[in-house]
Structure formats: C-alpha cells, structure tokens
Design an enzyme around this catalytic site. Sequence first.
Site, short mmCIF file in Angstrom:
data_model
loop_
_atom_site.label_atom_id
_atom_site.label_comp_id
_atom_site.label_asym_id
_atom_site.label_seq_id
_atom_site.Cartn_x
_atom_site.Cartn_y
_atom_site.Cartn_z
N LYS A 111 38.98 -52.24 39.63
CA LYS A 111 38.15 -51.71 41.69
C LYS A 111 39.41 -51.36 42.20
CE LYS A 111 33.90 -52.14 40.67
NZ LYS A 111 32.33 -53.09 40.47
N LYS A 192 29.14 -47.91 29.84
CA LYS A 192 27.58 -48.87 30.32
C LYS A 192 26.39 -48.06 31.15
CE LYS A 192 28.02 -52.49 33.79
NZ LYS A 192 28.23 -53.65 34.27
N LYS A 195 23.83 -50.28 37.61
CA LYS A 195 24.04 -49.23 39.35
C LYS A 195 24.27 -48.95 40.13
CE LYS A 195 23.05 -54.95 39.62
NZ LYS A 195 24.60 -54.69 39.64
#
Length: 326
Positions: A111, A192, A195
């Site tokens: 990140k 994956k 969201k």
Amino acid sequence: MKRILTGLKPTGDLTLGNYIGAIKQMIKMQDEYESYIFVADLHALTVPQKSEELKNRIRNFIAMYIACGIDPNKNVIYLQSDIEYIPCISWILECSTYYGEASRMIQFKEKSKENANFSVGLLTYPVLMASDILCVDTDYVPVGIDQKQHVELARDIAIRFNKKFGDTFKIPEPLISAAGTKIKDLKDPTKKMSKSEENPVGVISLFDDKEVIRKKIMSATTDSEMRVIFDEENKPGISNLINIVVSLTGKTVKDIETMFVGKNYGEFKKYVADIVVEKVGEIQEKYNKLINSKELDEILDKGAKKVRELALSKYAEMREKVGVVR
Ligand code: TYM
C-alpha cells in the site's frame, strides 16, 4: 466456550468474496464459539475517505452482516470507533512494537508503494489491529490468508508485553479458512475479489442488483476450452466459478463437474448466475428491512457496552503495569 473475533474494514462495498471468505465462516462458528464481530472503521481512515460516504457505509456494513446471517443474539456486534479505549491500548502497544517489524508487513509494503504520501496510520495499522484482538482476550481470529501476518504480529507483540510486564494478554491464534474459499476477481481470476477494487466489473457487491450480477457473471473471464473442470492453475476462471457454487450450495466439485459434462460455458455461467442472484436477493431483502430500523442501533449499543467494559479493564491493567497512573 472459546472466543473468536473478526473485523472487516468498511472500504468499498461488501463483496461476495467477503461473504464467502469471512462472513460465512463466522456464521458457521457462531454456535460453537463466543463470537465478536465488528466494523473496523478506524482502519478505514488509513487511506483517504469521504466522511458522508464512510458514515453510510459503516451502517450498511452492520445491516449487511446481520442480513447475511450473523445472528445478533449469538454475536457481540459493534463499531471499533465506539470503543474509545482501543486507540489508547494501541498507543501503548505501538511503544512495544519495533519500527522494523511494522515496516516489514506485506500489506504496508504494497500500500505504501501505491501513494508516495501515505499516512503514518498505514504503518501502525497492524498495531491497531493487535489492540482489537488483544483487548477482548480472544482465543482465535478467523481471517483470510492476507491477514495472517497481521495476526502473527499481534501474537508477537502480546508475547513480548507479557514477558516484560507479566501475564496480561491471551495469545491469539489465526484461523485461516480452508483453501478453495478464497474468491477471485471475475475479470482477473489470478487476484482476489476485493472491495477496494477500482474497476468493479470483476467484483460482485452484495448491493448489486440482479441484472448487474447476471451481466458480471456472464462476462467472467474463462479459457478457450469447453470443459467445466476444477483446475485452479490452468483454468482459474472456471475454478473460481465452481468455488462460488460449491460455497453457496453445499454441492461438491465432483457434483458440478458431472452436471456439466458436454455442456458449454454459457450454460454453466447461467447456472452460476441463477444461484448467486437468488442468494444475494435473499440477503438484500433482509437488509432492506433492517437498514433504517431502530433495532440496528440497539444491537450496536449493546455490543459497544460489552466491549467497552472489556477494553477499559484491559487498558487499566496495562496502565498500571507500564506505570502511567497517578
Ligand atoms: P478486510 O476488510 O480487508 O477483509 C475482511 C476479511 O475478509 C477476508 N477477505 C477474503 N476472503 C476470501 N476471499 C476474498 N476475496 C476476500 N477478501 C477479503 C480477509 O482476509 C478478512 O478476513 N485488517 C482487517 C480488518 C481488521 C481485523 C481486525 C480483522 C481490523 N482489525 C482484528 C481481524 C481481527 C481487514 O482489513 O480486513
């Protein structure tokens, strides 16, 4: 009875991946364990958020948990930010965590590469997660494989603190859901279903309407063969769709393969779409009844009261042990 605790971060809409990978596991375990489930709303602040959207999403998440089958009579359900002692606990734990440890976390490394101006919160994120876990003395933490390293850090911090200040924390263990339940992105089945994905064509949100779900499944990436066979390495798209059906119906991989011998991918995708549309439709019906109800606030008040007591008692013990008391 042993205790379990898990949390979900309200960034983006809850997805079919969260339902199958995390929520369904909690539903399965709610009869066997004393269960705690919360919305990790403070964790959402580690990346930029719009406050009105975040506020709505937090409430949507809770209503969606319950609509999915998380039973408020069997689970302690709460918001992380309602427990004001968690950030206090987190501060003391941050002072027992090495910079090197925190900066080695895979999620932090990934990140922090995405945005050069990342916040300090992105680095201390796993310590806040350790506070969530350690303040309720949970035995197990059911999470997907991507969160395992964070639970291991929580263990390391707890062991170190106990050694230095005497027995304070129960040492938690991660419970990783079985392989096969990790649901992949429909467009790119090598990653994956997330969201936080910016391009949602490969992600089924639990808030999507029926036609949108159908369209996403019908255009899922597959392969150039014509055989409905489970082979994650060579046929990740088809295998992901099989995983979805297996998770939602209780049928086995063999059952599905047998059902579709000699049939084409279009027929298989239509079958998958029917199953997902029906399941998500049922969940949405319950959600619509709950979202504006007073019941939802009562559930959150009850959960907060319980966890606040546990967290305060843990914080008081920690203050005494490290010496920050009058
Ligand atoms: P989060 O919100 O990224 O994910 C919530 C849970 O869902 C799992 N998961 C998946 N499982 C299968 N297939 C997928 N496609 C998929 N996507 C997500 C994740 O592994 C996770 O179990 N840091 C945590 C939230 C948190 C927490 C905690 C969890 C904060 N404090 C304390 C446990 C205990 C997170 O961001 O999860």
